[in-house]
Design an enzyme around this catalytic site. Structure first.
Site, short mmCIF file in Angstrom:
data_model
loop_
_atom_site.label_atom_id
_atom_site.label_comp_id
_atom_site.label_asym_id
_atom_site.label_seq_id
_atom_site.Cartn_x
_atom_site.Cartn_y
_atom_site.Cartn_z
N ASP A 85 6.38 4.63 -4.83
CA ASP A 85 7.44 3.64 -4.60
C ASP A 85 6.82 2.25 -4.66
OD1 ASP A 85 9.05 1.85 -2.46
OD2 ASP A 85 10.40 3.28 -3.40
N LEU A 86 7.37 1.35 -5.47
CA LEU A 86 6.84 0.00 -5.60
C LEU A 86 7.07 -0.77 -4.30
CD1 LEU A 86 7.02 0.90 -8.59
CD2 LEU A 86 7.49 -1.47 -9.17
N ASP B 150 13.02 2.04 -8.25
CA ASP B 150 11.60 1.71 -8.33
C ASP B 150 10.75 2.89 -7.87
OD1 ASP B 150 12.52 1.53 -5.72
OD2 ASP B 150 11.06 0.01 -5.15
#
Length: 572
Positions: free
Chosen positions: A443-444, A486
């Site tokens: 996950d960004l 994301d």
């Protein structure tokens, strides 16, 4: 009466009887060949027309769903009077407008009835609010009916009187996080161009149309029969496929075929064919159900136009002449030069009638028999070539649709659907072979902040960079997917604890290093889990997600690997 006269009369009678018998037999064989060819052609045409419709539609549907999932749009829909949120929402709509095939969009809000729209000419820039929907206006009934029924997705052929356009509309519900309906978003495809490109192909003898779940005509070359705004009409008011059929028996057969396809008889790609009467002419109807849009594709073939029996008349004449020669020559010559080739030709015709379009080499014959064989061979070759070409086109379009449905268009990675299929297969393989596989969930970090501060394009660039680094960090036989927004998933197989930790840390470090090298504050939180034989997909995803949550809770830009005991441990 002289013997010569009696002989001539007998010969004439035999010739006449033989000619009539030959014509009847040949006509039946020709009709059988034509029907077999027609059924195969109908199936291929249905597949081809279905692929031509779905190829552009599925892309537009996917984009419309992404628009409905936009966090920017949902935040604004909850606070439509907030200027900053409205400006962000308009920018988001404009971004999607440029990606839609028609370069147009619409967004309609439930509470206020505000209808926003911009077209391909960017005609309404700065004044995207076109009008307000009215629950008492019949032309706006479609909006309130979709809201009432709660359909997450709907296709609707309808004229917009306010905008002065008639389009094939793609409608997707805009929902809040709690499931509450905030409005409807989507796009529209110009009906004239869509009919020209998909339906009205000016092919003599071939009629293509699309009907909805209840048989209401949605796309047809004669727009007078299209059932506009089907959703707001009662069943007795709709223009259905029954308008094209001559008899109640034909209508009943059509309903049976549609019901059979709806129930999944024969599989998701099944096609049903049967003969019906249309405008007094016998047609071969082919029907396929398209579950992704809830429509049926219907192809009507006029076999008398496509392959009339009259085309075989010259061949029948040659056939009769061959029989005449058989009465005038010796048995040996007849057997060797006529009956033999005719028998081979008849066998070839039977094989073609049974669906074998390559019946094999035919013997050469003298005179008319030889030309008959050449005519048939040419006809079989033409049918075979046309069939192969149709199959090639259908295969190519099927492959393109397959890729479109399983590849994320922004990152060119596998999308959620494709990764779900791979996980199902891997879970089954793990249970069968008693092997392990690894799942990494990325996950960004602060991606929302990145989008809000630098814009949507910067966020897209970050996602594509992460996708590039994932491909560079994995083994050739591993798989990476954009799971949504994301978030990314990586499937490692084969895998053990050491490989899982090494690759997960390598991914995290390479993203951090690459971002630092270009001066961009981009990092990822990574959760990983080593799946064991017998664990189902939901448990594997949940364990990887728990590890990801632990990595985020620990301050982000870190790796956590879920342990056997249910806790996520830091990487070594």
């Amino acid at each position: 009466m002289s013997l010569k006269t009696r002989f001539l009369l007998l010969a004439a009678t035999l010739i006449a009887l033989a000619s009539v018998a030959a014509w009847v037999a040949f006509q039946r064989i020709a009709e059988g060949i034509i029907e077999q060819w027609g059924q195969r052609t109908a199936e291929l045409q249905v597949q081809y027309d279905s692929a031509r419709l779905l190829q552009p539609l599925e892309r537009e549907i996917a984009l419309a769903r992404q628009l409905a999932d936009s966090l920017v749009l949902r935040r604004w829909a909850l606070q439509p009077d907030e200027p900053a949120l409205k400006e962000q929402a308009l920018q988001e709509m404009e971004s999607f407008r440029r990606n839609f095939r028609s370069n147009s969009y619409f967004v309609a809000l439930r509470d206020s009835g505000a209808y926003y729209h911009n077209n391909a000419a960017n005609e309404f820039e700065g004044r995207e609010l076109r009008y307000h929907l009215d629950p008492d206006d019949p032309s706006d009934a479609w909006f309130y009916r979709l809201i009432k029924e709660g359909r997450d997705f709907h296709l609707n052929v309808n004229p917009d009187e306010e905008l002065g356009v008639t389009k094939l509309w793609i409608d997707v519900l805009l929902r809040a996080d709690d499931g509450r309906i905030l409005g409807i978003v989507g796009t529209g495809m110009e009906l004239e161009g869509f009919l020209r490109d998909i339906v009205d192909l000016s092919q003599p003898g071939i009629t293509t149309l699309f009907v909805d779940y209840n048989g209401a005509i949605q796309l047809y070359r004669d727009q007078r029969l299209i059932d506009f705004a089907s959703i707001v009409k009662s069943e007795g008011q709709k223009n259905t496929i029954d308008l094209l059929l001559d008899t109640p028996a034909d209508e009943a057969r059509f309903e049976d075929m549609m019901a059979s396809l709806r129930e999944g008889d024969g599989g998701p790609t099944a096609i049903r064919t049967d003969f019906v009467s249309v405008s007094g002419e016998r047609h071969l109807a082919g029907i396929a159900y398209l579950p992704s849009i809830g429509w049926y594709e219907v192809t009507l073939l006029d076999l008398d136009t496509l392959m009339p029996v009259s085309r075989f008349a010259p061949v029948a004449v040659v056939f009769a002449v061959a029989l005449l020669l058989s009465l005038l020559v010796f048995h040996f010559a007849v057997q060797k030069q006529i009956l033999g080739p005719i028998g081979a030709l008849e066998s070839a015709m039977k094989r073609v009638r049974q669906g074998d379009l390559a019946p094999g080499p035919l013997p050469s014959g003298p005179g008319e028999i030889g030309r008959l064989i050449q005519h048939f061979d040419g006809m079989a070759g033409a049918i075979r070539s046309q069939t192969e070409e149709l199959e090639r086109k259908v295969a190519a379009r099927t492959e393109a649709l397959h890729n479109l449905a399983r590849i994320d268009p922004l990152t060119d990675l596998i999308n959620r659907r494709g990764m779900t299929e791979l996980l199902i297969e891997e879970v089954a393989r793990s249970a069968r072979q008693h092997s392990h596989f690894g799942l990494i969930w990325l996950d960004l970090d602060h991606f929302k902040t990145l989008n809000d501060s630098l814009g949507h394009s910067a966020g897209d660039h970050a996602l594509t960079e992460v996708a590039r680094l994932l491909r560079a960090s994995l083994r050739d036989y591993d798989h990476a997917a954009r799971w949504g927004g994301d978030e990314f998933l990586v499937l490692l197989s084969p895998c053990d604890a050491r490989v899982l930790g090494q690759i997960a840390e390598r991914i995290r470090a390479s993203i951090e290093s690459d971002a630092r090298a270009i001066g961009q504050p981009l990092t990822v939180s990574v959760g990983a889990y080593l799946a064991r034989p017998g664990e189902d997909m939901e448990r594997v995803l949940r364990r990887a997600d728990e590890a990801l949550y632990a990595a985020k809770a620990a301050g982000r830009n870190g790796l956590r690997i879920a342990g056997r005991g249910g806790t996520a441990r830091p990487s070594v």
